[in-house]
Motif scaffolding. Structure first.
Motif, short mmCIF file in Angstrom:
data_model
loop_
_atom_site.label_atom_id
_atom_site.label_comp_id
_atom_site.label_asym_id
_atom_site.label_seq_id
_atom_site.Cartn_x
_atom_site.Cartn_y
_atom_site.Cartn_z
N TYR A 245 -45.82 -148.86 7.12
CA TYR A 245 -46.38 -148.16 8.28
C TYR A 245 -47.68 -148.82 8.71
CZ TYR A 245 -48.54 -144.34 10.94
OH TYR A 245 -49.14 -143.59 11.91
N SER B 24 -40.23 -148.00 8.76
CA SER B 24 -40.11 -149.28 9.47
C SER B 24 -39.70 -150.37 8.49
CB SER B 24 -41.44 -149.66 10.13
OG SER B 24 -41.67 -148.89 11.29
N GLN C 176 -52.45 -143.78 3.15
CA GLN C 176 -51.09 -144.02 3.62
C GLN C 176 -50.28 -142.73 3.78
OE1 GLN C 176 -50.01 -147.18 4.50
NE2 GLN C 176 -52.14 -147.73 4.10
N SER C 177 -50.24 -141.89 2.73
CA SER C 177 -49.39 -140.70 2.79
C SER C 177 -49.70 -139.81 1.59
CB SER C 177 -47.91 -141.11 2.76
OG SER C 177 -47.07 -139.98 2.61
N SER D 168 -43.47 -146.59 11.86
CA SER D 168 -42.80 -145.55 11.08
C SER D 168 -42.95 -145.85 9.60
CB SER D 168 -41.31 -145.50 11.45
OG SER D 168 -40.57 -144.77 10.49
N HIS D 169 -42.95 -144.81 8.78
CA HIS D 169 -42.99 -145.00 7.33
C HIS D 169 -41.68 -145.60 6.83
CE1 HIS D 169 -46.85 -143.19 6.43
NE2 HIS D 169 -46.57 -142.21 7.26
#
Length: 497
Positions: free
Chosen positions: A316, A292, A136-137, A289-290
């Motif tokens: 996201y 969103s 994810q990130s 978008s993260h």
């Protein structure tokens, strides 16, 4: 006396609310607080500090303090036996009297990351209310999940795809009363005002809203707006066009930034329908978008006004259109389907919809990772064939179920009757007589004239785990009866309706 009782009730509710916070809230600086590893987990959650041992995954500090002095809950992916092995951490039981929000921070960074699932567990159900899969990130990300009133437990289930690059963490779990914008209210409609729409319903928004309503008096700062072109923030473009053609129209969540508050929402009302068959809803969406927001799909009864959450999408989902589906059971009562988009409260809150289809039939589609054209879905109608055996109808069986019993009956004499199989590495196959292999022998079936039965094809050593799926024909009952034979360890049989 009445005043005293009223005051006492408020005090008890406040004390109980504080107790909920004490049992659910946890920053993991004092071990797991009141959360516990579930006894039947494949491996366990543990407490982590600073960097994990895996150089390609896991956080470098906790979320609470941002330093190595703080702690977080962690799974080490290398401790997982395989990708189907899960670690489950469970909260104590709690009871909430109104809509609430479960919040936590999660860290999923690494090529071997599996999945993180959150379940709401009550006495008779275990409902997944949130899911993330894959990397994810490199940063901590926030999850906000609506929790309905009632007695429940929370379970967080984590898996690892590989033994490397798969350390996954959560931190700062809280449960709070939902803000006013998330308190759902429904209005009971008079049956005389209900107009039933004919199925199928299809809309790509090229010529308008197709009879859908976007009435949204409670949240005037958020609305579904039909638009063309791109979705951008500054110089960055999240979306380059609609899903249908790339140059057509779609629905976008429009926000008045001067007035909007976090969790403000826009509602899209699909016309009321009624069907005694299964109904499948498919649509394309984008959450690129993260920051969103959230998409929720509700089924609302037109006579009771009760709303049931059927699906939730959040976070996201990549820079492309995706497709998803929701299966609805047969209903004698007219029902309405509502699709809601929620504002995340952050710049870059992009939520879009396109290509909505609502048809009778069983959803026979997998959620796609990326679509470049309109969502295409195969709907499998129920094909009636003669049942393989005939049930003796007794006085204990209501007459309206006679046809259903015949339709569900099958001894697999000549074919699969009304049942269908789904292709997978492990699949069902029709066999006759004794079977099995040197590990386990299947005795010959004596209860039918033909001796035919279904067995899972598990003879190949290349398949370490998987599912064999057998779909029944559409039915309005949970009634079933079947023979089964199991001898091999670590194989599970699951019946799901």
């Amino acid at each position: 006396m009445p005043s005293f009782i009223f005051i006492l009730s408020i005090c008890l509710l406040e004390v109980f609310s504080e107790r909920i916070k004490a049992t659910i809230d946890c920053n993991f600086d004092n071990d797991l607080c009141e959360w516990r590893n579930k006894a039947d987990s494949c491996f366990n959650w543990t407490i982590g500090n600073g960097k994990t041992g895996d150089k390609t995954s896991g956080p470098i500090a906790d979320h609470t303090t941002g330093s190595s002095n703080g702690s977080y809950a962690l799974i080490y992916g290398r401790r997982s036996h395989n990708s189907s092995c899960s670690a489950v951490i469970q909260s104590p039981s709690f009871y909430v009297t109104e809509n609430s929000i479960l919040s936590f921070w999660y860290h999923m960074n690494g090529n071997g990351i599996g999945s993180l699932n959150v379940y709401l567990v009550s006495k008779h159900t275990r409902q997944r209310i949130w899911q993330k899969t894959g990397r994810q990130s490199p940063d901590w990300l926030l999850a906000n999940i609506p929790v309905s009133p009632g007695a429940s437990k929370i379970e967080m289930e984590a898996t690892a795809k590989y033994h490397f690059g798969s350390d996954l963490a959560v931190d700062d779990i809280t449960l709070r009363k939902a803000p006013p914008s998330l308190q759902r209210t429904t209005t009971t409609l008079s049956p005389t005002t209900i107009q039933i729409a004919a199925l199928p319903i299809n809309c790509n928004f090229e010529d308008g809203l197709c009879g859908f309503r976007t009435y949204n008096s409670n949240f005037s700062s958020a609305s579904w707006t039909r638009k063309n072109g791109t979705e951008s923030l500054g110089k960055f473009t999240f979306l380059h066009g609609d899903n249908t053609t790339g140059s057509g129209s779609y629905l976008s969540l429009a926000i008045d930034n001067n007035r909007a508050l976090i969790a403000d929402r826009a509602s899209l009302y699909i016309p009321a329908i009624r069907s005694q068959k299964m109904v499948c809803l498919t649509f394309a969406y984008s959450l690129p978008s993260h920051t969103s927001g959230v998409i929720q799909i509700f089924q609302t009864g037109t006579t009771t006004g009760n709303a049931t959450l059927m699906k939730q999408l959040s976070g996201y989902h990549g820079l492309y259109w995706k497709s998803t589906f929701v299966q609805f059971l047969p209903s004698f009562e007219p029902m309405k389907i509502v699709i809601e988009g929620y504002y995340s409260g952050e710049p870059g809150c992009v939520v879009t919809l396109d290509d909505i289809h609502l048809v009778e039939g069983i959803c026979d589609v997998q959620e796609s990772k990326r679509t470049t054209r309109a969502v295409t879905t195969t709907f499998r109608p129920t094909t009636k064939t003669s049942p393989a055996i005939v049930f003796n109808k007794t006085s204990s069986c209501p007459s309206e179920y006679f046809g259903l019993l015949n339709e569900l009956s099958c001894d697999f004499t000549s074919n699969l009757c009304n049942y269908t199989t789904i292709n997978s590495p492990i699949h069902w196959q029709r066999k006759k007589g004794a079977g099995g292999n040197w590990i386990a022998r299947i005795p010959e079936r004596k209860n039918t004239l033909s001796g035919y039965y279904l067995t899972l094809n598990i003879s190949t050593y290349a398949v370490r785990h998987g599912e064999g799926i057998l779909k029944t024909p559409e039915n309005k009952s949970n009634l079933s009866m079947f023979w089964n034979f199991r001898t091999v360890a670590r194989k599970q049989f699951r019946y799901q309706s």
